[in-house]
Design a protein around this motif. Structure first.
Motif, PDB file in Angstrom:
ATOM      1  N   ILE A   1    -106.584 -43.188 -44.439  1.00 48.73           N
ATOM      2  CA  ILE A   1    -106.285 -44.096 -45.550  1.00 48.73           C
ATOM      3  C   ILE A   1    -105.086 -44.965 -45.169  1.00 48.73           C
ATOM      4  N   ASP A   2    -105.281 -46.282 -45.298  1.00 51.94           N
ATOM      5  CA  ASP A   2    -104.237 -47.238 -44.923  1.00 51.94           C
ATOM      6  C   ASP A   2    -103.605 -47.822 -46.177  1.00 51.94           C
ATOM      7  N   THR A   3    -102.269 -47.699 -46.280  1.00 50.35           N
ATOM      8  CA  THR A   3    -101.592 -48.303 -47.425  1.00 50.35           C
ATOM      9  C   THR A   3    -100.285 -48.934 -46.945  1.00 50.35           C
TER      10      THR A   3
ATOM     11  N   VAL B   1     -97.532 -51.093 -34.870  1.00 51.41           N
ATOM     12  CA  VAL B   1     -97.121 -52.416 -35.352  1.00 51.41           C
ATOM     13  C   VAL B   1     -98.327 -53.152 -35.922  1.00 51.41           C
ATOM     14  N   SER B   2     -98.030 -54.174 -36.711  1.00 52.26           N
ATOM     15  CA  SER B   2     -99.108 -54.958 -37.320  1.00 52.26           C
ATOM     16  C   SER B   2     -98.773 -56.439 -37.215  1.00 52.26           C
ATOM     17  N   ASN B   3     -99.829 -57.244 -37.126  1.00 50.95           N
ATOM     18  CA  ASN B   3     -99.685 -58.705 -36.997  1.00 50.95           C
ATOM     19  C   ASN B   3     -98.902 -59.067 -35.739  1.00 50.95           C
TER      20      ASN B   3
ATOM     21  N   VAL C   1    -102.138 -50.928 -32.852  1.00 53.44           N
ATOM     22  CA  VAL C   1    -101.834 -52.278 -33.324  1.00 53.44           C
ATOM     23  C   VAL C   1    -102.838 -52.590 -34.428  1.00 53.44           C
ATOM     24  N   GLN C   2    -102.334 -53.012 -35.583  1.00 56.60           N
ATOM     25  CA  GLN C   2    -103.236 -53.372 -36.686  1.00 56.60           C
ATOM     26  C   GLN C   2    -103.195 -54.892 -36.861  1.00 56.60           C
ATOM     27  N   ASP C   3    -104.331 -55.539 -36.589  1.00 54.99           N
ATOM     28  CA  ASP C   3    -104.412 -57.002 -36.695  1.00 54.99           C
ATOM     29  C   ASP C   3    -105.695 -57.403 -37.412  1.00 54.99           C
TER      30      ASP C   3
ATOM     31  N   ALA D   1    -114.059 -59.540 -43.605  1.00 60.38           N
ATOM     32  CA  ALA D   1    -113.636 -60.907 -43.942  1.00 60.38           C
ATOM     33  C   ALA D   1    -113.450 -61.046 -45.453  1.00 60.38           C
ATOM     34  N   GLN D   2    -112.958 -59.990 -46.054  1.00 59.40           N
ATOM     35  CA  GLN D   2    -112.789 -59.913 -47.516  1.00 59.40           C
ATOM     36  C   GLN D   2    -114.090 -60.293 -48.216  1.00 59.40           C
ATOM     37  N   ALA D   3    -115.123 -59.546 -47.876  1.00 59.37           N
ATOM     38  CA  ALA D   3    -116.457 -59.764 -48.450  1.00 59.37           C
ATOM     39  C   ALA D   3    -116.929 -61.201 -48.211  1.00 59.37           C
TER      40      ALA D   3
ATOM     41  N   ALA E   1    -112.650 -50.652 -50.232  1.00 58.66           N
ATOM     42  CA  ALA E   1    -113.679 -50.624 -51.268  1.00 58.66           C
ATOM     43  C   ALA E   1    -113.048 -50.058 -52.529  1.00 58.66           C
ATOM     44  N   SER E   2    -113.441 -50.595 -53.672  1.00 55.81           N
ATOM     45  CA  SER E   2    -112.873 -50.020 -54.887  1.00 55.81           C
ATOM     46  C   SER E   2    -113.963 -49.414 -55.760  1.00 55.81           C
ATOM     47  N   ARG E   3    -115.164 -49.312 -55.207  1.00 52.50           N
ATOM     48  CA  ARG E   3    -116.239 -48.616 -55.938  1.00 52.50           C
ATOM     49  C   ARG E   3    -117.038 -47.767 -54.958  1.00 52.50           C
TER      50      ARG E   3
ATOM     51  N   SER F   1    -120.183 -47.207 -54.531  1.00 52.61           N
ATOM     52  CA  SER F   1    -121.351 -47.779 -53.831  1.00 52.61           C
ATOM     53  C   SER F   1    -120.905 -48.529 -52.569  1.00 52.61           C
ATOM     54  N   HIS F   2    -119.748 -49.171 -52.624  1.00 50.15           N
ATOM     55  CA  HIS F   2    -119.267 -49.904 -51.451  1.00 50.15           C
ATOM     56  C   HIS F   2    -118.796 -48.959 -50.350  1.00 50.15           C
ATOM     57  N   VAL F   3    -118.091 -47.905 -50.719  1.00 46.44           N
ATOM     58  CA  VAL F   3    -117.620 -46.989 -49.664  1.00 46.44           C
ATOM     59  C   VAL F   3    -118.824 -46.257 -49.038  1.00 46.44           C
TER      60      VAL F   3
END
Ligand SMILES: NC(=O)c1ccc[n+]([C@@H]2O[C@H](COP(=O)([O-])OP(=O)(O)OC[C@H]3O[C@@H](n4cnc5c(N)ncnc54)[C@H](OP(=O)(O)O)[C@@H]3O)[C@@H](O)[C@H]2O)c1
Length: 283
Positions: A47-49, A140-142, A163-165, A196-198, A242-244, A246-248
């Motif tokens: 889980i990434d936060t 690191v990220s970006n 690396v998270q990009d 790509a954010q849906a 995913a926030s539902r 069915s998506h996960v």
């Protein structure tokens, strides 16, 4: 499911769960909690936060969701703001993240993006957090290639685990030089916004004939094709949000899709990787 090996040999699932915007709307708490738990129980144990997300609300939601779960089976990632990533604030920032998550260690702590704190100071603090047992490893990220080259020249810089990009079929700049470099260093790339954010990050991505054809071949959705594409790359893992349920579920299914060489060629033709250096894409 495909797995990824971190430089220290730890094996983690190639699909995790992003949480940007999750936890911000209290009325969605039950469904978001169910979604995160369903994911974990079905193998999406990473889980990434970040302290940034909802100003801590996302970490709190994750803390609530994982409360009844076995902590040792989870891989928790959080991120520190660049202006907190120095000796003055990082220790408090990390403790605040741990408190919100209800845990006593992070599996991975990331510098969210580069700021004015010298990288050498951030690395030294990350190493101290490791020695204190608050984090297992850091990354690191970006970061683009030049940032990574600078990082790896620093004392303990070689301990960077991930690396998270930003990386998705419609944004392939990292393939030109960063990905091959990370490969040689044995550092995996965690792809953020892999869907790509849906589709919102690139116009007409989801309606492309190439993606539609591949989706039909496997009886899956275009969004599942996006995830399968990212996972087809060596040394890449992904954190779709995913926030539902069915998506996960759909994301879990996509983790098992293997694209053929012909299908990859079709996608490459429609969305070629750049053959020159382009600025690192980020949001
Ligand atoms: N390091 C950084 O600077 C950085 C930047 C951006 C993101 N991130 C991390 O990466 C994670 C993922 O990136 P992201 O949130 O930008 O975007 P993303 O994962 O590419 O896309 C999320 C969107 O896709 C939808 N979705 C998820 N699964 C789907 C499916 N199977 N079918 C149809 N729609 C689906 C979600 O809808 P629902 O919510 O309705 O399910 C949401 O609208 C973030 O949550 C965060 O943890 C890091």
């Amino acid at each position: 499911m495909k797995t990824i090996h971190l430089p220290d040999g730890t094996e983690i699932p190639a699909v995790g769960q992003g949480t940007w915007y999750l936890g911000e709307d209290r009325s969605k708490r039950t469904s978001e909690t169910q979604t995160l738990r369903w994911g974990v129980e079905n193998g999406l144990t990473l889980i990434d936060t970040a302290e940034m997300y909802g100003d801590g609300a996302s970490e709190e939601l994750v803390g609530h969701a994982i409360e009844p779960l076995d902590r040792s089976k989870l891989f928790l990632v959080s991120k520190v703001y660049p202006w907190n990533a120095g000796r003055r604030n990082i220790f408090d920032s990390c403790q605040d993240s741990l408190d919100r998550l209800g845990t006593d260690y992070l599996d991975l702590y990331l510098l969210h993006w580069r700021g004015s704190v010298p990288l050498s100071e951030t690395v030294a603090c990350m190493e101290e957090l490791k020695a204190q047992g608050k984090i297992r490893r850091w990354g690191v990220s970006n970061f683009d290639l030049s940032d990574m080259q600078e990082l790896l020249r620093l004392k303990h810089g070689e301990n960077c685990a991930v690396v998270q990009d930003l990386y998705h079929l419609g944004s392939r700049g990292v393939e030109f030089d960063l990905l091959p470099f990370l490969h040689r260093q044995g550092i995996p790339l965690m792809a953020y916004s892999p869907l790509a954010q849906a589709g919102r990050l690139r116009q007409k991505l989801l309606s492309s004939a190439a993606i539609q054809t591949v989706a039909e071949n496997h009886s899956i959705t275009p969004i599942q094709v996006l995830l399968a594409f990212v996972l087809a790359q060596d040394g890449v893992f992904a954190i779709p949000r995913a926030s539902r349920v069915s998506h996960v579920q759909a994301n879990r299914e996509a983790a098992d899709i293997v694209l053929s060489a012909e299908e990859l060629a079709l996608l490459n033709e429609a969305f070629p990787a750049p053959n020159r250096k382009v600025p690192l894409d980020m949001i």
